[in-house]
Design an enzyme around this catalytic site. Structure first.
Site, PDB file in Angstrom:
ATOM      1  N   GLY A 125       3.954  -0.316  -1.419  1.00 57.90           N
ATOM      2  CA  GLY A 125       3.896  -0.911  -2.749  1.00 57.90           C
ATOM      3  C   GLY A 125       5.132  -0.593  -3.571  1.00 57.90           C
ATOM      4  O   GLY A 125       5.611  -1.432  -4.348  1.00 57.90           O
TER       5      GLY A 125
ATOM      6  N   TYR B 167       0.851  -1.191   0.000  1.00 53.61           N
ATOM      7  CA  TYR B 167       0.000   0.000   0.000  1.00 53.61           C
ATOM      8  C   TYR B 167       0.887   1.241   0.000  1.00 53.61           C
ATOM      9  O   TYR B 167       1.808   1.359   0.817  1.00 53.61           O
ATOM     10  CB  TYR B 167      -0.900  -0.043   1.238  1.00 53.61           C
ATOM     11  CG  TYR B 167      -1.881   1.098   1.400  1.00 53.61           C
ATOM     12  CD1 TYR B 167      -2.244   1.941   0.349  1.00 53.61           C
ATOM     13  CD2 TYR B 167      -2.480   1.317   2.635  1.00 53.61           C
ATOM     14  CE1 TYR B 167      -3.161   2.957   0.530  1.00 53.61           C
ATOM     15  CE2 TYR B 167      -3.398   2.340   2.824  1.00 53.61           C
ATOM     16  CZ  TYR B 167      -3.732   3.157   1.762  1.00 53.61           C
ATOM     17  OH  TYR B 167      -4.646   4.168   1.944  1.00 53.61           O
ATOM     18  N   CYS B 168       0.643   2.164  -0.931  1.00 53.94           N
ATOM     19  CA  CYS B 168       1.380   3.429  -1.016  1.00 53.94           C
ATOM     20  C   CYS B 168       2.885   3.142  -1.155  1.00 53.94           C
ATOM     21  O   CYS B 168       3.288   2.356  -2.010  1.00 53.94           O
ATOM     22  CB  CYS B 168       1.048   4.306   0.185  1.00 53.94           C
ATOM     23  SG  CYS B 168       1.699   5.998   0.085  1.00 53.94           S
ATOM     24  N   VAL B 169       3.723   3.733  -0.298  1.00 49.63           N
ATOM     25  CA  VAL B 169       5.163   3.506  -0.428  1.00 49.63           C
ATOM     26  C   VAL B 169       5.514   2.058  -0.099  1.00 49.63           C
ATOM     27  O   VAL B 169       6.550   1.550  -0.544  1.00 49.63           O
ATOM     28  CB  VAL B 169       5.950   4.484   0.465  1.00 49.63           C
ATOM     29  CG1 VAL B 169       5.719   4.215   1.939  1.00 49.63           C
ATOM     30  CG2 VAL B 169       7.440   4.447   0.160  1.00 49.63           C
TER      31      VAL B 169
ATOM     32  N   LEU C 268      -1.693  -1.133  -3.969  1.00 50.72           N
ATOM     33  CA  LEU C 268      -2.803  -0.243  -3.653  1.00 50.72           C
ATOM     34  C   LEU C 268      -2.293   1.193  -3.627  1.00 50.72           C
ATOM     35  O   LEU C 268      -1.493   1.561  -2.761  1.00 50.72           O
ATOM     36  CB  LEU C 268      -3.426  -0.620  -2.301  1.00 50.72           C
ATOM     37  CG  LEU C 268      -3.713  -2.110  -2.077  1.00 50.72           C
ATOM     38  CD1 LEU C 268      -4.372  -2.321  -0.723  1.00 50.72           C
ATOM     39  CD2 LEU C 268      -4.558  -2.685  -3.201  1.00 50.72           C
TER      40      LEU C 268
END
Length: 602
Positions: A341, A337-339, A365
Site C-alpha cells: 500500500g 496491503y502493508c508496504v 489495507l
C-alpha cells in the site's frame, strides 16, 4: 502410598531415577548435536551473524536509562524504594498465606497473559511467589524507562522495547524448575520431554544453518496448490520482479473494472489466499470481481541494486499495462496491503504528476504513508543502526528473510516466540499445524537498495509525508491523490498501528473512507464473513486526531469484507461477461500460484 499421592507436592517427585539418568545422558548427547550444528557453519565461515552489534546497542540504550537514575542519588533511592515496597508487600502477603490468614496477591498478571494460566501458578505458594516477584520486578523496570523524563523519546522507546524483551526472556514460565507444567512433564516422563526437545533444537539449528529456525507449525502438513493458494487462475505476465496472476471467475458476469492487488514483498502474497475458507481472493472472485494478484519474486544477490522506484515501475505501472492488455479496460481498481500500500501511494502520487488516470479507486489495507506513529519497528531505525544494517546487506546484496521474520516475532515475543520455545524444546511437543504460521515461516529476502531506501526514507525521515520524495524531479504529494480511497486499519496492529494508518489517510486529497477492524495486522485483514469473528468500525472522514475519531465511530459485528465490496461496487456497477484467464490479450504462462511464490530460501 495413598497419602503421598494425595499430596500436591507428590506430582513433582521423581518416580524412576534410573530412567531419568538415562534420559539425561541422551539429552546431553542431543545437546552435543545441537552445539555441533551451531559451531560447524561458523568454523566454515558460512554465517555472518554479529551478536555483538545488537548486544552493544541494547547495553548502550539501557545504560542511558541507568545513567538518568544514578546521576541523582535522591532519584535512585526513590526508585529502589518503589521496588522494595513491592517486595515487602509480597513478603507480607506470603507470610499471611503461610500462616493460614486471609491474604491478597501483591500483584496480578494481565488477564490476557497466557504464561500463567496453569492453576499451580496461583494454588502452589512457591510458584505463586515466583510469579509475583517476577511481575513486580518487570513492571518496576518498565516504570524506570517510562519515568526517565530527561531521556529523549526515541531512546526511551528503544529501552522500553529492550526491557520488555529481557523481561519476557527471563520469565519463570520459560524454565523447567520454575514452571509447574514443565516440571510436572519432566518428572512424569522421566525427562523424555527434554530429549525430544533437544533433538528438535538440534534439527532447527541445522535447518537454520547455524541459527535457530524456530518451528511454529508442522510444515509437512501444507503445500502450495494442495491446501494453500488454491484459488484457480493463470500467470499471465511476468518480469524480473513479479508475476501477475489472473484468477478464474466463478460467476457468469463480472464487474467491468478489474481489481488489482499489490501485496507486500516482505512476505509472500498467499496470506490473501490461504485455505479456500479463509481466502480473500476466493471471496472476491465469488462476489464477481476480476482479480489480479502481484506475486513478487524472492530476490537474490542479482537484484541487489533494484530500487524502490523499480518496484513501483515494474510492480505497479507495468502491471497496469498488463491488466489493460488482458482485459481491454483502461480503468482499474488497485489495492495495496502493508508496504504494498505504501508503494501504491507513491505510484499514485507519481501518476498524479504525470496525468495518468488509469487507477479509479485505491484501497489500502493496514498501509502506512505517514510514519510518525509507526510503532515498535521504529526501535530499529536510527542513523547508527541503519548504517550497520546497510553494511550487512551490502555483503550479500539482500537482507535475509529470517532477519525480518525474527523481528516480527520479537514484536509479539510472548505470542510468537517464547510459547514455541517452551512447547518445542522443553515440553518436547511438535507444534500444531497452522496455515497462517506456515505462511509466516515462508520468508522472503529484500534487495539491499530497495530495503535501505524504504527504511531510511519512510521510517527514519518520513520523507513521503513531508513532501520530500521526488521522482523525475517532481515532488510526490499525498494531497495530489484525488481518487476515492478506502483505508483499513486494525485495532491491535503492531506493524502498522491504527493511529499511524489514520494519520496517513488524513493527508489524502480525495474522498476517504476509513475503517478499523478488530484484531491485528494479519487476522484483522484475513477475516472471512463466514467465521463471524471480530468486528469493524466505520466513521467520518479521517481528520484531526485518531483518539477523537474513535468515539464517533460506529461498531459493526463481523468482517469488514462486505463493507469494502459494497464500497468498490458503489464506484462501478457495470458488468461484463466473465473473463477467462489466458483468453484475452495475454496468454497463460503457467497455472497459479506460479513459480515465483514457490522459491525458497531466507
Amino acid at each position: 502410598m495413598t497419602e503421598r499421592a494425595d499430596n500436591p507436592l507428590f506430582q513433582y517427585v521423581i518416580k524412576n531415577p534410573e530412567a531419568l539418568a538415562q534420559n539425561i545422558a541422551r539429552f546431553i548427547e542431543e545437546g552435543g548435536r545441537a552445539a555441533a550444528a551451531y559451531i560447524e557453519p561458523r568454523e566454515k565461515g558460512e554465517t555472518r551473524t554479529r551478536v555483538s552489534d545488537e548486544l552493544a546497542e541494547v547495553l548502550k540504550t539501557i545504560g542511558q536509562i541507568g545513567e538518568f537514575w544514578l546521576s541523582d542519588p535522591k532519584r535512585a533511592i526513590e526508585a529502589q524504594a518503589r521496588l522494595w515496597t513491592g517486595y515487602m508487600s509480597l513478603w507480607d502477603q506470603s507470610l499471611r498465606r503461610m500462616m493460614g490468614e486471609p491474604s491478597q496477591p501483591a500483584v496480578e498478571p494481565d488477564p490476557k497473559d497466557k504464561r500463567f494460566k496453569d492453576p499451580e501458578w496461583s494454588q502452589n505458594q512457591f510458584f505463586d511467589f515466583l510469579k509475583q516477584a517476577y511481575l513486580i520486578t518487570s513492571r518496576w523496570a518498565d516504570s524506570l524507562v517510562e519515568d526517565a523524563s530527561e531521556v529523549d523519546d526515541h531512546t526511551r522507546h528503544k529501552a522500553a522495547f529492550y526491557i520488555r524483551q529481557i523481561a519476557n526472556a527471563i520469565s519463570p514460565s520459560n524454565f523447567i524448575l520454575t514452571n509447574p507444567e514443565l516440571l510436572r512433564e519432566t518428572v512424569s516422563s522421566n525427562g523424555e520431554n527434554l530429549v525430544r526437545g533437544m533433538k528438535m533444537l538440534a534439527e532447527d539449528i541445522k535447518a537454520g544453518h547455524g541459527e535457530l529456525k524456530l518451528r511454529q507449525t508442522d510444515k509437512s502438513k501444507f503445500a502450495l496448490g494442495r491446501n494453500l493458494a488454491m484459488t484457480p487462475g493463470k500467470v499471465v505476465a511476468q518480469n524480473r520482479l513479479r508475476q501477475l496472476i489472473q484468477y478464474s471467475p466463478t460467476t457468469d458476469t463480472v464487474r467491468k473494472r478489474p481489481l488489482v492487488i499489490v501485496p507486500p514483498w516482505i512476505n509472500k502474497y498467499y496470506i490473501l489466499d490461504l485455505t479456500p475458507e479463509k481466502s480473500l481472493v476466493r471471496w472476491l472472485v465469488d462476489q464477481g470481481h476480476t482479480v489480479f494478484m502481484v506475486s513478487w519474486v524472492n530476490p537474490d544477490a542479482g537484484l541487489a541494486s533494484v530500487s524502490f522506484e523499480d518496484y513501483m515501475r515494474e510492480g505497479i505501472l507495468e502491471t497496469l499495462d498488463a491488466v489493460t492488455a488482458a482485459t481491454g479496460e483502461e480503468e482499474v481498481d488497485v489495492t495495496g496491503y502493508c508496504v504494498g500500500g505504501t508503494l501504491l501511494a507513491v505510484a499514485l502520487a507519481h501518476m498524479a504528476n504525470t496525468g495518468d488516470k488509469r487507477v479509479r479507486t485505491a484501497s489500502f489495507l493496514t498501509a502506512q504513508t505517514d510514519f510518525t506513529h509507526a510503532g515498535d519497528l521504529k526501535v530499529f531505525v536510527d542513523e547508527e543502526q541503519l548504517c550497520v544494517l546497510e553494511a550487512r546487506m551490502q555483503e550479500r546484496g539482500y537482507l535475509d528473510g529470517a532477519v525480518m521474520a525474527n523481528t516480527f516475532n520479537l514484536l509479539r515475543s510472548n505470542d510468537l516466540l517464547w510459547p514455541y520455545v517452551v512447547n518445542n524444546y522443553m515440553l518436547g511437543k511438535e507444534p500444531f499445524p497452522f496455515d497462517l504460521l506456515y505462511w509466516n515461516s515462508d520468508s522472503t529476502r529484500m534487495p539491499a537498495a530497495n530495503h535501505a531506501f524504504y527504511m531510511r526514507k519512510f521510517y527514519l525521515e518520513n520523507a513521503f509525508a513531508a513532501g520530500k520524495l521526488s521522482i523525475d524531479g517532481a515532488p510526490l504529494l499525498l494531497k495530489k491523490i484525488k481518487q476515492p480511497a478506502y483505508h483499513l486499519a486494525t485495532r491491535e496492529d503492531h506493524i502498522a498501528p491504527a493511529k499511524s494508518v489514520f494519520t496517513g489517510a488524513a493527508r489524502f486529497g480525495g474522498p476517504v473512507r476509513f475503517v478499523m477492524a478488530g484484531s491485528g495486522h494479519i487476522a484483522g485483514v484475513c477475516n472471512p464473513p463466514a467465521l463471524k469473528k471480530y468486528q469493524h468500525w466505520t466513521g467520518p472522514k479521517p481528520k484531526g486526531e485518531f483518539e477523537d475519531w474513535l468515539p464517533t465511530a460506529t461498531e459493526h459485528p463481523g468482517s469488514w469484507w462486505p463493507d469494502w465490496d459494497h464500497w468498490l461496487k458503489s464506484h462501478d456497477r457495470d458488468t461484463v461477461p466473465a473473463r477467462i484467464p489466458g483468453t484475452g490479450g495475454l496468454k497463460a504462462i503457467e497455472d497459479a500460484p506460479g513459480s515465483y511464490v514457490r522459491a525458497q530460501g531466507a
